[in-house]
Design a protein around this motif. Structure first.
Motif, PDB file in Angstrom:
ATOM      1  N   GLU A   1       0.832  -1.204   0.000  1.00 57.85           N
ATOM      2  CA  GLU A   1       0.000   0.000   0.000  1.00 57.85           C
ATOM      3  C   GLU A   1       0.869   1.257   0.000  1.00 57.85           C
ATOM      4  N   LEU A   2       1.953   1.225   0.750  1.00 53.22           N
ATOM      5  CA  LEU A   2       2.872   2.365   0.758  1.00 53.22           C
ATOM      6  C   LEU A   2       3.464   2.584  -0.631  1.00 53.22           C
ATOM      7  N   ALA A   3       3.860   1.498  -1.274  1.00 52.47           N
ATOM      8  CA  ALA A   3       4.428   1.605  -2.619  1.00 52.47           C
ATOM      9  C   ALA A   3       3.427   2.238  -3.577  1.00 52.47           C
ATOM     10  N   LEU A   4       2.172   1.838  -3.491  1.00 52.04           N
ATOM     11  CA  LEU A   4       1.137   2.398  -4.361  1.00 52.04           C
ATOM     12  C   LEU A   4       0.939   3.884  -4.071  1.00 52.04           C
ATOM     13  N   LEU A   5       0.866   4.253  -2.804  1.00 51.28           N
ATOM     14  CA  LEU A   5       0.690   5.659  -2.442  1.00 51.28           C
ATOM     15  C   LEU A   5       1.859   6.514  -2.922  1.00 51.28           C
ATOM     16  N   ILE A   6       3.064   5.984  -2.798  1.00 48.92           N
ATOM     17  CA  ILE A   6       4.246   6.710  -3.284  1.00 48.92           C
ATOM     18  C   ILE A   6       4.201   6.812  -4.798  1.00 48.92           C
ATOM     19  N   HIS A   7       3.878   5.721  -5.470  1.00 53.61           N
ATOM     20  CA  HIS A   7       3.802   5.714  -6.932  1.00 53.61           C
ATOM     21  C   HIS A   7       2.752   6.714  -7.436  1.00 53.61           C
TER      22      HIS A   7
ATOM     23  N   GLN B   1       0.718  10.330  -3.691  1.00 52.41           N
ATOM     24  CA  GLN B   1      -0.168  10.758  -2.611  1.00 52.41           C
ATOM     25  C   GLN B   1       0.631  11.023  -1.332  1.00 52.41           C
ATOM     26  N   VAL B   2       1.750  10.331  -1.198  1.00 54.63           N
ATOM     27  CA  VAL B   2       2.703  10.572  -0.112  1.00 54.63           C
ATOM     28  C   VAL B   2       4.105  10.472  -0.696  1.00 54.63           C
ATOM     29  N   SER B   3       5.057  11.016   0.021  1.00 50.73           N
ATOM     30  CA  SER B   3       6.444  10.914  -0.432  1.00 50.73           C
ATOM     31  C   SER B   3       7.176   9.857   0.386  1.00 50.73           C
TER      32      SER B   3
END
Length: 71
Positions: free
Chosen positions: A10-16, A19-21
């Protein structure tokens, strides 16, 4: 829920999706370490009362290096 509570996929998707850095993710993880980690690695020292309520997962924390890699 904090960023550090999310699964890696989920973190990878948000970074991609920007949405987050990566820096925000690292800061979240480092803040959690500050909240729960006990004294820095002192393997030969006598335990103190607070040790029973803390995690001792780090010998050396390299927060500056982690942030530099995230940038």
């Amino acid at each position: 829920m904090e960023l550090c509570d999310l699964p890696a996929h989920e973190l990878a998707l948000l970074i991609h999706q920007r949405q987050v850095s990566a820096v925000e993710v690292i800061n979240s993880a480092l803040e959690r370490v500050n909240q729960v980690d006990g004294r820095p690695g002192q393997l030969d020292s006598q335990p103190i009362e607070d040790d029973a309520r803390k995690v001792h997962a780090m010998i050396t924390l390299t927060a500056d290096r982690a942030r530099a890699h995230a940038e």
